[in-house]
Design a protein around this motif. Sequence first.
Motif, mmCIF file in Angstrom:
data_model
loop_
_atom_site.group_PDB
_atom_site.id
_atom_site.type_symbol
_atom_site.label_atom_id
_atom_site.label_comp_id
_atom_site.label_asym_id
_atom_site.label_seq_id
_atom_site.Cartn_x
_atom_site.Cartn_y
_atom_site.Cartn_z
ATOM 1 N N ILE A 79 13.321 8.562 10.935
ATOM 2 C CA ILE A 79 13.008 9.947 11.271
ATOM 3 C C ILE A 79 12.207 10.556 10.126
ATOM 4 O O ILE A 79 12.648 10.523 8.977
ATOM 5 C CB ILE A 79 14.311 10.763 11.450
ATOM 6 N N HIS A 80 11.037 11.095 10.452
ATOM 7 C CA HIS A 80 10.252 11.763 9.423
ATOM 8 C C HIS A 80 10.494 13.262 9.561
ATOM 9 O O HIS A 80 9.824 13.950 10.328
ATOM 10 C CB HIS A 80 8.772 11.382 9.549
ATOM 11 N N GLY A 81 11.511 13.715 8.843
ATOM 12 C CA GLY A 81 11.938 15.110 8.975
ATOM 13 C C GLY A 81 10.923 16.074 8.387
ATOM 14 O O GLY A 81 10.162 15.714 7.480
ATOM 15 N N LYS A 82 10.919 17.291 8.944
ATOM 16 C CA LYS A 82 9.948 18.287 8.478
ATOM 17 C C LYS A 82 10.621 19.478 7.796
ATOM 18 O O LYS A 82 10.031 20.546 7.695
ATOM 19 C CB LYS A 82 9.128 18.773 9.663
ATOM 20 N N GLY A 83 11.862 19.301 7.420
ATOM 21 C CA GLY A 83 12.548 20.380 6.712
ATOM 22 C C GLY A 83 13.197 21.370 7.665
ATOM 23 O O GLY A 83 13.007 21.313 8.892
ATOM 24 N N LEU A 84 13.960 22.294 7.091
ATOM 25 C CA LEU A 84 14.756 23.230 7.899
ATOM 26 C C LEU A 84 13.905 24.080 8.827
ATOM 27 O O LEU A 84 14.368 24.502 9.887
ATOM 28 C CB LEU A 84 15.539 24.164 6.959
ATOM 29 N N HIS A 85 12.646 24.352 8.436
ATOM 30 C CA HIS A 85 11.816 25.254 9.245
ATOM 31 C C HIS A 85 10.631 24.530 9.875
ATOM 32 O O HIS A 85 9.615 25.147 10.192
ATOM 33 C CB HIS A 85 11.365 26.441 8.385
ATOM 34 N N GLY A 86 10.775 23.228 10.103
ATOM 35 C CA GLY A 86 9.643 22.439 10.584
ATOM 36 C C GLY A 86 9.621 22.153 12.083
ATOM 37 O O GLY A 86 8.701 21.494 12.565
ATOM 38 N N LEU A 87 10.624 22.625 12.837
ATOM 39 C CA LEU A 87 10.626 22.326 14.273
ATOM 40 C C LEU A 87 9.596 23.185 15.005
ATOM 41 O O LEU A 87 9.373 24.344 14.649
ATOM 42 C CB LEU A 87 12.022 22.586 14.875
ATOM 43 N N LYS A 88 9.000 22.607 16.050
ATOM 44 C CA LYS A 88 8.037 23.331 16.898
ATOM 45 C C LYS A 88 8.698 23.722 18.201
ATOM 46 O O LYS A 88 9.594 23.019 18.676
ATOM 47 C CB LYS A 88 6.890 22.379 17.263
ATOM 48 N N LYS A 89 8.241 24.797 18.803
ATOM 49 C CA LYS A 89 8.770 25.184 20.120
ATOM 50 C C LYS A 89 8.495 24.043 21.113
ATOM 51 O O LYS A 89 7.378 23.562 21.213
ATOM 52 C CB LYS A 89 8.053 26.465 20.574
ATOM 53 N N PRO A 90 9.514 23.590 21.845
ATOM 54 C CA PRO A 90 9.281 22.499 22.795
ATOM 55 C C PRO A 90 8.381 22.951 23.947
ATOM 56 O O PRO A 90 8.417 24.120 24.339
ATOM 57 C CB PRO A 90 10.679 22.150 23.294
ATOM 58 N N ALA A 91 7.612 22.004 24.485
ATOM 59 C CA ALA A 91 6.668 22.362 25.552
ATOM 60 C C ALA A 91 7.411 22.694 26.846
ATOM 61 O O ALA A 91 6.994 23.562 27.605
ATOM 62 C CB ALA A 91 5.705 21.209 25.777
ATOM 63 N N GLY A 92 8.513 22.001 27.107
ATOM 64 C CA GLY A 92 9.235 22.250 28.369
ATOM 65 C C GLY A 92 10.713 22.449 28.124
ATOM 66 O O GLY A 92 11.143 22.698 26.990
#
Length: 433
Positions: A79-92
Motif C-alpha cells: 500500500i502506498h499511503g498518502k498520509g492522513l489527508h491524502g484520500l480523494k473523494k470516491p467517484a461512486g
Amino acid sequence: MMKAVITPVRQLIGETAVPGDKSISHRGVMLGAIAKGTTRLSHFLAGEDCLNTIKAFQGMGIDIRMENIEKEQGGTVLIHGKGLHGLKKPAGVIDVGNSGTTARLLSGILAGQPFSSTITGDESMRKRPMARVIEPLSRMGADIRLAAGNTLPLTIQGGRLKGMEYDMPVASAQVKSAIILAALYADSPVVLRQPARSRNHTEVMLRHFGGRVDEKGKAVTAFPAEELYGQDIQIPGDISSAAFFITAGLLVPDSRIIMKGVGINPTRTGIVDVYKQMGAKVRIENINSSYGEPAGDIIAEYSTLSPVDISGSIIPRLIDEIPVIALAATQAHGTTVIRDAAELKVKESNRIDMIVRTLRALGADIRAADDGMIIHGPTPLTGSIVTCRMDHRIAMMSAIAGLIAEGETVITDGEWVDISFPGFFEIIQNLRS
Ligand code: S3P
C-alpha cells in the motif's frame, strides 16, 4: 450457488496453517492507506470482505497492489499511503459487500474527510445496524444521513471533528475502532468506556504506525495524530478460522490437529479458555510476538467434553466462535448455556436463529433464548440439507458438523466460506486420513 457435500470422517490428523486474520487484514489496509509511505502486509487474507476494503481505498486514489496472491494462501499487499489527508473523494458509491468491519471502520475514517461519500452493502449488510457508529461520529461533528431507519446506505459529510467522552452501549470492536480512527482527525482526545473489553487490534496497530492510543482496563483514550507512518506487518493466522479445525480435532475420534502461526491476542482467545473449561485437550505452543500481536501453534486432540456456562465479559472474546462452540456443546455430556450474546442477532445473519435452526436440522437438542441458547448433549448428529443464508460462519459450522454426522451433509450455498476462509473445503480434504 456452490453445493458442498460433507461426508463423515473416521479421523483427522495433520498440520495446517489458516489464512490471515480478517480483523487485522482490514486494519492493515486502512491504516496503510492513511499513513505516509509504504505498508507491506504479509499473509494478508484474500477473502471477499478484505478485498472489498482494498477496493474502497483504491477508489479513493490509493495505490494498493497484491503480490503473489493466491486465494487460498493469501499473499502480500503493498500500500502506498498518502498520509492522513491524502484520500480523494470516491467517484461512486462505496460497496462494502458483506463486510460489517469495512462499513463501520470506514465510516470512522470518512468522518474525518472533507468530502461527502456514500456507503452501501449487500442484502445481509443492508439489514445490519449502523446507528451504533453514526451516533458517536455525529457527536464528534460528522454529518451522516441514512436513506432509511438504522441501515445502509449512508452518506457521510466529514470534516473537522471534536474530541468527546463516550460510554459505549455495546462492547463492539467495530464501533470502538470507528471512533478511534475518527479521533485521528479530532481537535482533542476521545475517551471511551466499553461495557466489556473487545478485540484491540486497532489500538495495537495504530501504536505501531506512530499513533497514540492508551488502554486502561475497559477504557480507551484515542489521540489526534499529525501523521502516521507505513510499516511492515506480518499478519498472524485467524483464530476465528482456526476455531473450526480446533473443534473438528476435539470432536472427531482419535484426531490430532496442529494449526501453525495462529493469532492469540488475549482479546480473541475466549474459545481456548472455554474449551479448556470443558475439559478439552487443547494447548498453545511456540508463542512469539510481532509488533504486539502474539501468535502460536494451537494443538487440538479428540476429547470427552463437559458442559459449560458462557456469559458476561468473555462473550466479546469469542463472539465469532459461538456457532462452532455451540456445535461442540452438542457433544458435551450435559447442559451448556450461552447468555449475554444478543449481539449474535445482528451478525451476518441472526446467528441465534441460524445456529439453532441448523444444528436442530442435524439432530441437536438446542433451543434459542433471548440472548443466547441452551444445548443438551451429547446427541448423535445426522446429515441433512442446510443453507447458510449469506453467513460464512454458519456454512463452516455445518461443514464441521458434517464430519461427525451420519450420512451426507449438504450445504447448498457453500461459496459463502470465501468471505473469510478461501480454501476451507480443501483443508478439510487434506486433513482426512
Ligand atoms: C470485528 C468485530 C466484531 C466481530 C467481527 C469483526 C472487528 O464485531 O464480530 O467479525 O474486526 O472489529 P463487533 O465489533 O460488531 O462485535
